[in-house]
Each structure stands twice: as structure tokens, then as C-alpha cells.
Design a protein around this motif. Structure first.
Motif, mmCIF file in Angstrom:
data_model
loop_
_atom_site.group_PDB
_atom_site.id
_atom_site.type_symbol
_atom_site.label_atom_id
_atom_site.label_comp_id
_atom_site.label_asym_id
_atom_site.label_seq_id
_atom_site.Cartn_x
_atom_site.Cartn_y
_atom_site.Cartn_z
ATOM 1 N N GLY A 115 63.522 219.366 57.470
ATOM 2 C CA GLY A 115 65.042 218.741 57.129
ATOM 3 C C GLY A 115 65.639 217.968 57.861
ATOM 4 O O GLY A 115 66.690 217.924 57.792
ATOM 5 N N GLY A 116 65.008 217.375 58.684
ATOM 6 C CA GLY A 116 65.404 216.411 59.812
ATOM 7 C C GLY A 116 66.109 215.348 59.223
ATOM 8 O O GLY A 116 65.654 214.567 58.382
ATOM 9 N N ILE A 117 67.440 215.168 59.739
ATOM 10 C CA ILE A 117 68.374 214.029 59.227
ATOM 11 C C ILE A 117 69.262 213.744 60.131
ATOM 12 O O ILE A 117 69.962 214.839 60.805
ATOM 13 N N ASP A 118 70.006 212.736 60.211
ATOM 14 C CA ASP A 118 71.014 212.459 61.387
ATOM 15 C C ASP A 118 72.123 211.874 60.681
ATOM 16 O O ASP A 118 72.018 210.437 60.539
ATOM 17 N N LEU A 119 73.307 212.530 60.330
ATOM 18 C CA LEU A 119 74.485 211.882 59.937
ATOM 19 C C LEU A 119 75.380 211.251 60.856
ATOM 20 O O LEU A 119 76.374 210.544 60.500
ATOM 21 N N SER A 120 74.995 211.447 62.145
ATOM 22 C CA SER A 120 76.317 211.207 62.974
ATOM 23 C C SER A 120 75.741 209.757 63.780
ATOM 24 O O SER A 120 76.540 209.408 64.892
ATOM 25 N N VAL A 121 74.695 209.088 63.238
ATOM 26 C CA VAL A 121 74.372 207.846 64.080
ATOM 27 C C VAL A 121 75.540 206.953 63.826
ATOM 28 O O VAL A 121 75.723 206.139 65.044
ATOM 29 N N GLY A 122 76.311 206.748 62.845
ATOM 30 C CA GLY A 122 77.391 205.866 62.892
ATOM 31 C C GLY A 122 78.540 206.264 63.985
ATOM 32 O O GLY A 122 79.285 205.293 64.392
ATOM 33 N N SER A 123 78.831 207.582 63.891
ATOM 34 C CA SER A 123 79.834 208.019 64.801
ATOM 35 C C SER A 123 79.325 207.791 66.524
ATOM 36 O O SER A 123 80.128 207.315 67.199
ATOM 37 N N MET A 124 78.185 207.726 66.641
ATOM 38 C CA MET A 124 77.664 207.707 68.049
ATOM 39 C C MET A 124 77.710 206.277 68.301
ATOM 40 O O MET A 124 77.958 205.646 69.398
ATOM 41 N N VAL A 125 77.549 205.532 67.309
ATOM 42 C CA VAL A 125 77.551 203.776 67.580
ATOM 43 C C VAL A 125 79.050 203.556 67.870
ATOM 44 O O VAL A 125 79.306 202.781 68.908
ATOM 45 N N SER A 126 80.087 204.052 67.036
ATOM 46 C CA SER A 126 81.475 203.753 67.463
ATOM 47 C C SER A 126 81.939 204.565 68.766
ATOM 48 O O SER A 126 82.334 203.546 69.568
ATOM 49 N N LEU A 127 81.490 205.762 69.224
ATOM 50 C CA LEU A 127 81.666 206.170 70.642
ATOM 51 C C LEU A 127 81.193 205.449 71.658
ATOM 52 O O LEU A 127 81.692 205.153 72.693
ATOM 53 N N THR A 128 79.699 205.035 71.418
ATOM 54 C CA THR A 128 78.962 204.509 72.705
ATOM 55 C C THR A 128 79.686 203.113 72.674
ATOM 56 O O THR A 128 79.631 202.505 73.869
ATOM 57 N N GLY A 129 79.934 202.446 71.798
ATOM 58 C CA GLY A 129 80.559 201.082 71.917
ATOM 59 C C GLY A 129 82.028 201.046 72.552
ATOM 60 O O GLY A 129 82.170 200.213 73.623
ATOM 61 N N ILE A 130 82.958 202.401 72.458
ATOM 62 C CA ILE A 130 84.075 202.165 73.319
ATOM 63 C C ILE A 130 83.638 202.510 74.573
ATOM 64 O O ILE A 130 84.392 202.112 75.346
ATOM 65 N N VAL A 131 82.610 203.533 74.929
ATOM 66 C CA VAL A 131 82.461 203.807 76.246
ATOM 67 C C VAL A 131 81.774 202.629 77.216
ATOM 68 O O VAL A 131 82.162 202.237 78.201
ATOM 69 N N PHE A 132 80.968 201.608 76.148
ATOM 70 C CA PHE A 132 80.371 200.631 77.018
ATOM 71 C C PHE A 132 81.750 199.548 77.047
ATOM 72 O O PHE A 132 81.645 199.063 78.316
ATOM 73 N N ALA A 133 82.566 199.415 76.294
ATOM 74 C CA ALA A 133 83.634 198.600 76.664
ATOM 75 C C ALA A 133 84.689 199.070 77.880
ATOM 76 O O ALA A 133 85.054 198.078 78.355
ATOM 77 N N MET A 134 84.684 200.476 77.754
ATOM 78 C CA MET A 134 85.641 200.784 79.018
ATOM 79 C C MET A 134 84.850 200.585 80.141
ATOM 80 O O MET A 134 85.375 200.423 81.189
ATOM 81 N N LEU A 135 83.548 200.815 80.401
ATOM 82 C CA LEU A 135 82.626 200.465 81.594
ATOM 83 C C LEU A 135 82.675 199.051 81.996
ATOM 84 O O LEU A 135 82.600 198.935 83.035
ATOM 85 N N TYR A 136 82.419 198.090 81.115
ATOM 86 C CA TYR A 136 82.210 196.657 81.132
ATOM 87 C C TYR A 136 83.546 196.041 81.309
ATOM 88 O O TYR A 136 83.773 195.248 82.456
ATOM 89 N N GLN A 137 84.351 196.302 80.485
ATOM 90 C CA GLN A 137 85.817 195.519 80.452
ATOM 91 C C GLN A 137 86.698 196.172 81.465
ATOM 92 O O GLN A 137 87.439 195.388 82.095
ATOM 93 N N GLN A 138 86.893 197.392 81.273
ATOM 94 C CA GLN A 138 88.065 198.003 81.885
ATOM 95 C C GLN A 138 87.579 198.474 83.495
ATOM 96 O O GLN A 138 88.301 198.395 84.501
ATOM 97 N N ALA A 139 86.621 198.968 83.634
ATOM 98 C CA ALA A 139 85.902 199.253 84.923
ATOM 99 C C ALA A 139 85.191 198.373 85.725
ATOM 100 O O ALA A 139 85.077 198.422 86.922
ATOM 101 N N GLY A 140 84.831 197.268 85.020
ATOM 102 C CA GLY A 140 84.357 195.948 85.811
ATOM 103 C C GLY A 140 82.928 196.238 86.362
ATOM 104 O O GLY A 140 82.557 195.580 87.151
ATOM 105 N N LEU A 141 81.956 197.118 85.545
ATOM 106 C CA LEU A 141 80.640 197.324 86.029
ATOM 107 C C LEU A 141 79.906 196.143 85.565
ATOM 108 O O LEU A 141 80.292 195.426 84.624
ATOM 109 N N PRO A 142 78.962 195.692 86.074
ATOM 110 C CA PRO A 142 78.033 194.867 85.906
ATOM 111 C C PRO A 142 77.384 195.053 84.420
ATOM 112 O O PRO A 142 77.407 196.106 83.913
ATOM 113 N N LEU A 143 76.957 193.794 83.812
ATOM 114 C CA LEU A 143 76.694 194.128 82.214
ATOM 115 C C LEU A 143 75.599 195.003 82.072
ATOM 116 O O LEU A 143 75.460 195.874 81.397
ATOM 117 N N LEU A 144 74.381 194.827 82.933
ATOM 118 C CA LEU A 144 73.139 195.585 82.714
ATOM 119 C C LEU A 144 73.569 197.225 83.147
ATOM 120 O O LEU A 144 73.213 197.839 82.181
#
Length: 377
Positions: free
Chosen positions: A91-120
Motif C-alpha cells: 500500500g505504499g503511497i506518498d501524499l506528502s510530496v507536495g508539502s515537502m516541495v513547499s517546505l524545502t522550497g522555503i528552506v532553500f530560499a532561507m539558506l540561499y537568499q537570507q543566510a547567503g550560502l552559495p547556490l550549490l
């Protein structure tokens, strides 16, 4: 001489197969890629006819189709994530992939835009964070035994809420993120680009590399064989010495990592990190599951190919784009949801028919004695 009598059942068995049965038995059901390719051609021909007679609100041409590929990249990637999870079985299925997209996008923006880390560095950390979110699903499902439907539904709500709280329900933007839009914009292909429409860069920088790695993992590694084995028969895989729990958990970790990469892509696509990037409207999870099932992934596990996923995603994206040309506005968006439901139902019926045909054509199982020599009584 003795007369023989025939029953209606005997007559039906003796009757020659109809043309429909001959067509279905020729292998078209088993080769999902051929079927999907035929459906894409039918869609393109039908839309070209409608465009020629003036029944579309815009021009249906290669430029329009190429521009829709910007939405093809995230849906195809998330369908690949569902391929790993659903193939793991139980019964494997993942209904949370959309939420993970939203949350990881926010984390990436905080690291790249706000914390100033290199893109890679920011991209790698976002993907690892997505893998961590997937690992939570994997532990709850594979090790603690919670049903995947309940687990991923709970984390869907949890991850979505965290994304909204962390971002204060506002998109994150800035000069670095605005410049990052270049990673998703349409570009001209080298050498032959002058005669072809512009193609989104994400097809080459995000989708194709992940597809190649996924194909290699599924078809050329021990893990891929283990994944198909536990999806086909979990008990037999355990007797064969496969760590089914670890193998199943890694499927969810992979889905989380791919979702993290999609989160990065959506930041480039929208030129901002939106806390609802993967959950707005009908979200990204349901279309991804639809594409996976349409692409030939058996909902019972153990069956699924990469080629079917890529073609099914292309069919869904171009179908949605075609609907908007025929039914513009909000009515078109609702028609897309209706078409998605019909396609999902048809894909499920087709998948069940394929499984029944495979089972009917399988050789009969040999009877196993009640007590095998040397086996414990």
C-alpha cells in the motif's frame, strides 16, 4: 458412435476471438509506453483539427507545447518519486510530496537568499532536508508499521503547516532568487535550436539527470532488484534475506530527496519561494500519483517503468494545456480536474486488466507438500 453435446460455455470457448480481443491480446496492454505514445499522438491530432477549424482560444503549435514543459518538469519528477514508493508495495503511497516541495522550497530560499550560502551548498542542503522529511515517512511506515496512506496524509498536513508558519505565510524573494529564475527559463538548444521552439532549461538541468540516475538505480543496482522484489512478494523477499524494512524506508527517503529538488525548481520557476508551491489548488501529489498509475505503476507494487512515467507526465501536461485552449478561464481549470479524475480511473482499470492478463498467462504453481524434507514440523 456416441453423440456429444456441447454447452453454451463450450461454444463460447470454441468461438474465435473477436477483433477487440485480438487487439488487446497483441501486447498493447502490456506495453504501456506504446499505448501512451498513441494517446499523445491522438491528442495532438485532435487539437490540431480543433485549432484549424477555429475552436480554440489560442494557437496550438509547437511553441505552445514547448512552453508547457515548464510544468512538465516538477510533475514528472514527483511521479518518479511516487514510482519508488508505490513499487515498494504494502500500500505504499506518498501524499506528502507536495508539502515537502513547499517546505524545502522555503528552506532553500532561507539558506540561499537570507543566510547567503552559495547556490550549490543551498541546493544540496535543501535536497538533504527533503530526504530527512522522507525518512520520517519511511520510519513511520516501514519500521513502526503505520499505513502509508495515514502516515503521509498526517505529514502532508504537518509539513504544509510548518512551511506556512516558518514563512509567515508570505513568499520569500530577493535579488538572488530573482536571478535564479534563469535556471528554469526557456532557452534555445545549441546547434539545432534555430529550427526548434525554446525549451525550459529545467528539462536538462533537473529532469534528465534525475531520470538517468533513477533508471540506473532501478535497473542496474542491487537496490532496484530488492525494491521490485519486496513490492512483488514481501514475505518471499524476507525469506530471500532482503531487509524489507530498510529497502522500503529508502524508497521514502528517495521520494523526499526528489521532492526537495522539486522544491528548489519551483523557486526558480516562480522566482520566489511560495509556502503553498506544492499544495495550492489540487496540489502536486494527486497529479503525481495519477501520472504514476497512468504510466503503468501497479498500485499493488512490484511493477513500474521509467519510460511510462515520462510519457504519462507528458500526456497529462499537454492534456491540461489543451483543455485550457478549448475551455478557457476558471471553467477550464475545473475541466482539468474532471479530466484528471477520469484519467486516474481509466488508468486504474487498465492496470488491473494488465495484472489479470499477466496472472492468467503465468504458468501454474506447483503444489508444495505440507512438510518438506528437512523442514521443521
Amino acid at each position: 458412435m456416441t453423440a456429444t453435446t456441447t454447452t453454451p460455455a463450450d461454444e463460447r470457448r470454441a468461438a474465435p476471438p473477436s477483433r477487440v480481443r485480438e487487439w488487446l491480446g497483441s501486447g498493447i496492454l502490456r506495453d504501456r509506453a506504446v499505448l501512451l505514445l498513441a494517446l499523445i499522438i491522438v491528442l495532438l491530432v485532435a487539437m490540431s483539427i480543433l485549432d484549424a477549424v477555429g475552436l480554440t482560444s489560442g494557437t496550438f503549435n509547437s511553441d505552445y507545447l514547448a512552453s508547457t514543459l515548464i510544468a512538465y518538469v516538477p510533475l514528472a519528477l514527483l511521479a518518479l518519486a511516487e514510482l519508488f514508493v508505490i513499487t515498494s508495495g504494502r500500500g505504499g503511497i506518498d501524499l506528502s510530496v507536495g508539502s515537502m516541495v513547499s517546505l524545502t522550497g522555503i528552506v532553500f530560499a532561507m539558506l540561499y537568499q537570507q543566510a547567503g550560502l552559495p547556490l550549490l551548498v543551498a541546493v544540496v542542503l535543501a535536497v538533504l532536508f527533503g530526504a530527512l522529511l522522507g525518512a520520517i515517512n519511511g520510519v513511520l511506515t516501514a519500521y513502526l508499521g503505520y499505513p502509508a496512506l495515514i502516515t503521509t496524509l498526517a505529514t502532508f498536513y504537518a509539513y504544509r503547516s510548518i512551511a506556512l508558519v516558518v514563512s509567515e505565510q508570505r513568499p520569500i524573494s530577493g535579488p538572488e532568487i530573482s536571478e535564479f529564475y534563469n535556471a528554469a527559463k526557456a532557452v534555445e538548444l545549441p546547434v539545432i535550436g534555430g529550427s526548434l521552439p525554446l525549451v525550459p532549461l529545467g528539462v536538462f538541468t533537473f529532469l534528465i539527470p534525475v531520470a538517468i540516475v533513477a533508471w540506473f538505480v532501478l535497473n542496474r543496482t542491487t537496490y532496484g532488484r530488492k525494491l521490485y522484489a519486496i513490492g512483488t512478494n514481501d514475505t518471499a523477499a524476507q525469506w530471500a534475506g532482503i531487509d524489507t524494512r530498510r529497502t522500503r524506508m529508502m524508497a521514502y527517503v528517495t521520494a523526499g530527496a526528489i521532492s526537495g529538488l522539486v522544491g528548489v525548481y519551483t523557486v526558480a520557476q516562480f522566482a520566489s519561494a511560495r509556502p503553498d508551491a506544492g499544495t495550492s489548488g489540487s496540489g502536486m501529489a494527486l497529479p503525481a500519483i495519477t501520472i504514476a498509475v497512468l504510466g503503468g505503476v501497479a498500485i499493488t507494487g512490484g511493477i513500474g517503468k521509467l519510460s511510462g512515467i515520462l510519457l504519462a507526465a507528458l500526456l497529462i501536461v499537454w492534456l491540461n494545456a489543451s483543455i485550457l485552449l478549448v475551455v478557457p478561464g476558471n471553467e477550464g481549470a475545473q475541466a482539468q480536474l474532471l479530466a484528471l479524475g477520469i484519467v486516474l480511473l481509466g488508468a486504474s482499470l487498465l492496470s488491473n486488466a494488465t495484472i489479470r492478463r499477466r496472472q492468467a498467462g503465468a504458468p501454474p504453481r506447483l503444489a508444495v507438500p505440507a512438510t518438506a524434507p528437512g523442514a521443521p514440523k
